[in-house]
Design a protein around this motif. Sequence first.
Motif, short mmCIF file in Angstrom:
data_model
loop_
_atom_site.label_atom_id
_atom_site.label_comp_id
_atom_site.label_asym_id
_atom_site.label_seq_id
_atom_site.Cartn_x
_atom_site.Cartn_y
_atom_site.Cartn_z
N GLY A 38 -4.94 -2.85 3.57
CA GLY A 38 -4.41 -2.00 4.59
C GLY A 38 -5.19 -0.70 4.87
N CYS A 39 -4.58 0.01 5.77
CA CYS A 39 -5.15 1.29 6.20
C CYS A 39 -5.43 2.20 5.01
CB CYS A 39 -4.19 1.99 7.15
SG CYS A 39 -3.91 1.10 8.65
N GLU A 94 0.85 -1.20 0.00
CA GLU A 94 0.00 0.00 0.00
C GLU A 94 0.88 1.24 0.00
OE1 GLU A 94 -2.20 0.43 3.70
OE2 GLU A 94 -0.64 -0.68 4.76
O1 AHR Z 1 0.95 -3.06 7.28
C1 AHR Z 1 0.78 -1.88 7.98
C2 AHR Z 1 -0.64 -1.70 8.54
O2 AHR Z 1 -0.84 -2.59 9.59
C3 AHR Z 1 -1.78 -1.96 7.60
O3 AHR Z 1 -2.09 -0.88 6.82
C4 AHR Z 1 -2.91 -2.28 8.53
O4 AHR Z 1 -3.92 -3.05 7.92
C5 AHR Z 1 -2.22 -2.98 9.67
O5 AHR Z 1 -2.71 -2.65 10.89
#
Ligand code: AHR
Length: 490
Positions: free
Chosen positions: A70-71, A25
């Motif tokens: 991910g975030c 990401e």
């Molecule tokens: O990998 C880093 C972050 O960790 C991701 O964005 C999230 O989904 C997790 O908490």
Amino acid sequence: MNIKLVTLKKDAFYISKYIHSVFFEYFGRVIYDGIWVGRDSCVPNIDGIRLDVIEGCRELGIGAMRWPGGCCADHYHWKNGIGKERPPRMHPMPDKANQVWRHDFGTDEFLRLCELTGAEPIITVNTATGSTEEFLDWFEYVNAPKETKYGAMRAENGHPEPYNVRYWGIGNTDENVWHIDYNNPVAYAQDYLKYQTVVRDDRKNLRFIGLGLSMRHGLPGWPGKALDHITRNQRAVPPDLLSIHHYVGGAKQGGQLCGDAINFDDNAYYALLGLLDRYQYDIDLHKMVIREHAGPGAKTKICFDEWGIWHPEATTANNLNQRQTLRDAIFAALSLHIFYRNSDIVEFAMETQLCNLLQSLFETSGEKCFRTPTFYVMKLLKEHLGQRLIHVLPDDVDDFIDTVASISEDGSQITVSIVNKHLYDGKQLSLQLPSDGWRVAKADILTADEIHAMNTFDSPEVIRDCPFQMDAFPSFTLPPHSVLRICLQK
Ligand code: AHR
């Protein structure tokens, strides 16, 4: 110790090829510099994507790639990342307030990377700041014929044929941080149902990934309650997969006991490996939850879509970058062993993240690139993928030895991998094969003189797979802190 290998009956399960998958990401240097250098870069590339990364992924046979988070998925608006005009936007992550979010790498570039590497794409949709309408538009852009509004846009951007993306992640398993409401499983279930239902007609060709547990919230009852709500409407089917995230290490579960990435003592080494029990616990918990809450005959599988070590050095100040030693390699091999053994339920596992962040596969800096110890573990063990598990029966108990064995579909190749976790003792081992006539086709080992050894830009291959002599096969001595993989043929 003698290790007897016993082939199971025909219906024994296969090790999914998707267990060697990756996630990435828009954090730090994962995408910009790590994956994407741009078409005009002096760094060798195909359509702007680094050639060294493409080649490495091909060599590993990476099964699937998950993107854009991910975030970051919770803030990703796909229309910013298509076509010619892509002005950077504000990066909304709290620690990135002063940074811009470039969109040179968007949907077409992600799917190009998947095409170039042969990986199955997994797109995580934005259920936090997005909408079902935005999702449907995205779905149309990616999967609909060029006669549709967004299909035509895709064609104009250079890809007339639909990409046919099958796997869609509904939200990101990070309930405490971004989805305030998702601590309430019913809130998530309601969102899940909306996103699943808007594309219901295509359901037979699609696989949806719903949220299971992320390590942060510590609410073991959460996925069961979410599934109950999803399936209580008789027209609703359960998710095809449930996602799990779990990081261990100095910055996460395990804390100071694990030391940091480079400075750790013997106790910290064993403490970190001891945390692998949590991965088995996660799998067992979700297996039980699926059995009890996904409805009769549910075929829901597990997508362990973020796994790995999070060392204390990996802070937002240094873009979550961390060094990897031989300890990380041993941890990676043992993690993969757990996923292989649980292939009846674990369909996907994704190391985190592809380049320059946490337990990555590549470290890059401008033109330079080296492959991490985790890369070489995946390379070493890839022969297991797609093979059927074999029973492993040691004649003694030795907690330092961890073995997985598998056999090819046509029964002509057996692959055995053995990890010796012990920091100082070599282990005398012998293999007892299921029948006569097997010979060693190749044997390779990954180890180093010292557990703190690592790869760097200047010495990129200190830790890598090397041929291993097996002159006295089926007996051999496995050196301390090592991973051995043997391929046998009839
Ligand atoms: O990998 C880093 C972050 O960790 C991701 O964005 C999230 O989904 C997790 O908490």
